[in-house]
Design an enzyme around this catalytic site. Structure first.
Site, mmCIF file in Angstrom:
data_model
loop_
_atom_site.group_PDB
_atom_site.id
_atom_site.type_symbol
_atom_site.label_atom_id
_atom_site.label_comp_id
_atom_site.label_asym_id
_atom_site.label_seq_id
_atom_site.Cartn_x
_atom_site.Cartn_y
_atom_site.Cartn_z
ATOM 1 N N GLU A 1 0.769 -1.302 0.359
ATOM 2 C CA GLU A 1 0.239 0.342 0.138
ATOM 3 C C GLU A 1 1.113 0.704 0.073
ATOM 4 O OE1 GLU A 1 -2.636 -0.409 3.061
ATOM 5 O OE2 GLU A 1 -4.075 -1.669 2.338
ATOM 6 N N GLU B 1 7.138 -21.571 7.774
ATOM 7 C CA GLU B 1 7.416 -20.364 8.797
ATOM 8 C C GLU B 1 8.246 -21.170 9.580
ATOM 9 O OE1 GLU B 1 3.906 -21.696 12.401
ATOM 10 O OE2 GLU B 1 3.230 -20.870 10.949
#
Length: 310
Positions: free
Chosen positions: A94, A125
């Site tokens: 963004e 992960e």
């Protein structure tokens, strides 16, 4: 350690985390009317802002350190797995449309690579080595900042990213939602937003995810304010490149200058649609090339360029 002892150890570890705690008072939530469940969720969400407020001094200190390095040309890198990684990717993505930043200046890394944004990549992960490889691909410098994100505060990928970045002299921030987390301890700036047990046991995309999103909003937005990407509360570092942005750019210039529509159109045309430059031409009564020079000399800070013009 045997293959069976590791899962047992992990279960014990998870049971000690506030974000994983079971709430017996919600055991019949699936029997409630939808409106009642919505009210419960809304009430839970209302507590997140207070948890963030309790850590504002730590957040502000981290932001000042990030902005100082970015002003020297450094990058902001988010690193996380699952929901935490997706939130980092979202915040990074963004920044270019919001603040006209180079996409390489704010980067989101997610364990398992871009495909993990929409698909679970099993085991990613748990790999510190994967985090190191992802960061090595960026060729970290001491002016860069790496923000490890993990609700539990124990995700190996996030911890590995912070440890590797710190070894390279980069600034590190550890954002977690449990107290006393290994991630916060590994970072230069530890930020622990303790939101408590989730509405659904272990679903840390809920309050924990909301808390992480709020903090990432602060880190990127306030850093960009410090870098001169705004004028007051106006997003002036926008380039009018499509119809929506042209309309938004015109409105921002109008709010900043109070100029007439035809004057704004001429100013934007003279500055190739650069809002900050257009504002400077109007407020300082200079031409486009002079506005560009003044902004370059002021490091992109409109207020400083205005002061220099007079």
């Amino acid at each position: 350690m045997t293959s069976t002892s590791r899962p047992r150890d992990l279960r014990t570890e998870l049971e000690s985390l506030t974000t994983e705690a079971f709430r017996p008072e919600l055991a019949d939530i699936d029997r409630l009317p939808t409106l009642d469940i919505a009210r419960l969720m809304n009430g839970e969400d209302a507590t997140v802002a207070g948890a963030v407020a309790a850590r504002l001094p730590q957040i502000a200190a981290a932001i000042d350190a990030v902005a100082q390095r970015m002003a020297r040309g450094g990058r902001l890198v988010y690193a996380g797995a699952g929901t935490a990684g997706r939130l980092g990717v979202l915040d990074a993505s963004e920044c270019p449309p919001t603040f006209n930043t180079d996409p390489a200046r704010v980067v989101g890394l997610i364990a398992g690579g871009p495909g993990a944004v929409v698909t679970s990549i099993e085991g990613a992960e748990d790999s510190r080595e994967l985090a190191r490889a992802d960061l090595d691909a960026l060729a970290l410098t001491p002016d860069d900042t790496v923000v490890g994100i993990s609700a539990s505060g124990r995700t190996p990928y996030a911890i590995g990213a912070v440890e590797h970045a710190r070894a390279h002299g980069s600034l590190t921030v550890g954002l977690a939602c449990n107290p006393g987390s290994p991630l916060a301890a590994a970072a230069d700036h530890g930020i622990e937003i303790v939101v408590g047990p989730e509405l659904l046991t272990g679903s840390t995309r809920l309050k924990s995810g909301t808390a992480q999103k709020l903090v990432l909003n602060m880190i990127s937005t306030i850093t960009m304010i410090r870098l001169g990407k705004t004028y007051g509360n106006l997003m002036v570092d926008v380039r009018a490149s499509n119809d929506k942005l042209r309309a938004r750019s015109h409105r921002i210039v109008a709010l900043a200058t109070g100029a007439a529509d035809d004057e704004i159109d001429r100013a934007l045309a003279a500055t190739d649609g650069e809002v900050k430059n257009a504002i400077l031409t109007l407020l300082a009564d200079v031409d486009g090339p002079t506005a560009a020079r003044l902004l370059e000399e002021s490091g992109g800070h409109l207020r400083a360029a205005l002061a220099a013009s007079g």
